[in-house]
Design a protein around this motif. Structure first.
Motif, PDB file in Angstrom:
ATOM      1  N   PHE A   5       0.854  -1.184   0.000  1.00 18.38           N
ATOM      2  CA  PHE A   5       0.000   0.000   0.000  1.00 18.38           C
ATOM      3  C   PHE A   5       0.894   1.239   0.000  1.00 18.38           C
ATOM      4  O   PHE A   5       0.739   2.150   0.784  1.00 18.38           O
ATOM      5  N   ASP A   6       1.871   1.237  -0.904  1.00 19.80           N
ATOM      6  CA  ASP A   6       2.821   2.336  -0.996  1.00 19.80           C
ATOM      7  C   ASP A   6       2.579   3.206  -2.228  1.00 19.80           C
ATOM      8  O   ASP A   6       3.362   4.078  -2.531  1.00 19.80           O
ATOM      9  N   TRP A   7       1.484   2.996  -2.916  1.00 22.88           N
ATOM     10  CA  TRP A   7       1.233   3.666  -4.176  1.00 22.88           C
ATOM     11  C   TRP A   7       0.351   4.910  -4.118  1.00 22.88           C
ATOM     12  O   TRP A   7       0.369   5.701  -5.044  1.00 22.88           O
ATOM     13  N   PRO A   8      -0.463   5.173  -3.074  1.00 22.62           N
ATOM     14  CA  PRO A   8      -1.305   6.375  -3.106  1.00 22.62           C
ATOM     15  C   PRO A   8      -0.457   7.652  -3.132  1.00 22.62           C
ATOM     16  O   PRO A   8       0.559   7.741  -2.452  1.00 22.62           O
ATOM     17  N   ALA A   9      -0.909   8.616  -3.922  1.00 24.13           N
ATOM     18  CA  ALA A   9      -0.246   9.918  -4.002  1.00 24.13           C
ATOM     19  C   ALA A   9      -0.897  10.846  -2.980  1.00 24.13           C
ATOM     20  O   ALA A   9      -1.853  11.546  -3.290  1.00 24.13           O
ATOM     21  N   MET A  10      -0.411  10.834  -1.740  1.00 23.74           N
ATOM     22  CA  MET A  10      -1.020  11.604  -0.653  1.00 23.74           C
ATOM     23  C   MET A  10      -0.330  12.955  -0.530  1.00 23.74           C
ATOM     24  O   MET A  10       0.571  13.132   0.279  1.00 23.74           O
ATOM     25  N   GLY A  11      -0.765  13.909  -1.374  1.00 20.99           N
ATOM     26  CA  GLY A  11      -0.265  15.276  -1.289  1.00 20.99           C
ATOM     27  C   GLY A  11      -1.045  16.072  -0.263  1.00 20.99           C
ATOM     28  O   GLY A  11      -1.963  15.567   0.389  1.00 20.99           O
ATOM     29  N   ASP A  12      -0.706  17.342  -0.126  1.00 19.94           N
ATOM     30  CA  ASP A  12      -1.333  18.194   0.887  1.00 19.94           C
ATOM     31  C   ASP A  12      -2.840  18.352   0.688  1.00 19.94           C
ATOM     32  O   ASP A  12      -3.600  18.317   1.658  1.00 19.94           O
ATOM     33  N   GLU A  13      -3.284  18.537  -0.569  1.00 21.14           N
ATOM     34  CA  GLU A  13      -4.709  18.741  -0.815  1.00 21.14           C
ATOM     35  C   GLU A  13      -5.520  17.485  -0.526  1.00 21.14           C
ATOM     36  O   GLU A  13      -6.573  17.552   0.117  1.00 21.14           O
ATOM     37  N   LEU A  14      -5.042  16.342  -0.999  1.00 14.63           N
ATOM     38  CA  LEU A  14      -5.756  15.087  -0.743  1.00 14.63           C
ATOM     39  C   LEU A  14      -5.740  14.767   0.748  1.00 14.63           C
ATOM     40  O   LEU A  14      -6.734  14.312   1.306  1.00 14.63           O
ATOM     41  N   SER A  15      -4.632  15.029   1.407  1.00 16.76           N
ATOM     42  CA  SER A  15      -4.554  14.798   2.843  1.00 16.76           C
ATOM     43  C   SER A  15      -5.585  15.645   3.584  1.00 16.76           C
ATOM     44  O   SER A  15      -6.305  15.142   4.450  1.00 16.76           O
ATOM     45  N   ALA A  16      -5.687  16.933   3.237  1.00 17.08           N
ATOM     46  CA  ALA A  16      -6.656  17.814   3.899  1.00 17.08           C
ATOM     47  C   ALA A  16      -8.080  17.326   3.663  1.00 17.08           C
ATOM     48  O   ALA A  16      -8.913  17.326   4.582  1.00 17.08           O
ATOM     49  N   TYR A  17      -8.387  16.895   2.436  1.00 18.84           N
ATOM     50  CA  TYR A  17      -9.720  16.367   2.138  1.00 18.84           C
ATOM     51  C   TYR A  17      -9.992  15.113   2.961  1.00 18.84           C
ATOM     52  O   TYR A  17     -11.053  14.966   3.573  1.00 18.84           O
ATOM     53  N   SER A  18      -9.030  14.204   2.979  1.00 22.08           N
ATOM     54  CA  SER A  18      -9.167  12.953   3.715  1.00 22.08           C
ATOM     55  C   SER A  18      -9.351  13.195   5.212  1.00 22.08           C
ATOM     56  O   SER A  18     -10.193  12.573   5.858  1.00 22.08           O
ATOM     57  N   ILE A  19      -8.567  14.103   5.757  1.00 22.74           N
ATOM     58  CA  ILE A  19      -8.685  14.432   7.187  1.00 22.74           C
ATOM     59  C   ILE A  19     -10.064  15.008   7.479  1.00 22.74           C
ATOM     60  O   ILE A  19     -10.733  14.618   8.450  1.00 22.74           O
ATOM     61  N   GLY A  20     -10.539  15.930   6.631  1.00 18.57           N
ATOM     62  CA  GLY A  20     -11.868  16.510   6.827  1.00 18.57           C
ATOM     63  C   GLY A  20     -12.968  15.467   6.759  1.00 18.57           C
ATOM     64  O   GLY A  20     -13.893  15.468   7.581  1.00 18.57           O
ATOM     65  N   LEU A  21     -12.880  14.575   5.794  1.00 16.12           N
ATOM     66  CA  LEU A  21     -13.856  13.494   5.657  1.00 16.12           C
ATOM     67  C   LEU A  21     -13.841  12.614   6.902  1.00 16.12           C
ATOM     68  O   LEU A  21     -14.886  12.250   7.442  1.00 16.12           O
TER      69      LEU A  21
END
Length: 168
Positions: A5-21
């Motif tokens: 599970f080393d393939w997701p591209a977890m940049g700042d924007e996706l991280s912020a969305y994921s954290i909010g969700l």
């Protein structure tokens, strides 16, 4: 290819969305295999990773109630409730009664398929990452056809794209 599970591209924007969700969820829902991965990683993440997303998500994971959908587990640690050993629809009704808000299913093709087959999934959020893996499991195997309506598309960090669908 081997379950990494080393393939997701977890940049700042996706991280912020994921954290909010995640912060809006009343509970996290996992299938057994994903639960085993999550419950072995998140309790000790600070000794494993220094990634900003991991460090931000860890306290959310610890405090958020968890539900594991499994036909084989009798119980789970970290206060998780296990459902699916009997009548999943009835057990899920009890889960919904306990958690009135959003239940975030974030892993497990078997769990997601079982819940979707019963009409218990209101929305699908698929994040497409710019990686070709060349194999793996189908996301929702053996699920009868369901019509969906595109609700939102959103790019993250110039790499990943969210596709959000509701039931038509």
């Amino acid at each position: 290819m081997n379950g990494e599970f080393d393939w997701p591209a977890m940049g700042d924007e996706l991280s912020a969305y994921s954290i909010g969700l995640s912060e809006r969820a009343d509970a996290f829902v996992y299938g057994r295999r994903v639960w085993e991965m999550m419950s072995s990683y998140w309790p000790a993440v600070e000794s494993i990773s220094d990634h900003p997303h991991d460090l931000a998500f860890a306290p959310i994971w610890r405090r958020t109630p968890k539900v594991v959908v499994s036909r084989t587990l009798a119980g789970a640690d970290h206060g998780a409730r296990v459902v699916g050993g009997g009548d999943l629809a009835a057990e899920w009704a009890e889960v919904r009664a306990r958690f009135g808000g959003d239940l975030l299913v974030t892993g497990g093709t078997g769990a997601a398929t079982a819940l979707a087959a019963l009409g218990l999934v209101d929305e699908y959020q698929v994040v497409v990452h710019p990686v070709l893996l060349g194999g793996g499991k189908r996301v929702l195997p053996d699920l009868a056809r369901q019509e969906l309506e595109l609700v939102e598309t959103r790019p993250f960090d110039g790499r990943a794209v969210l596709l959000r669908y509701g039931r038509a």
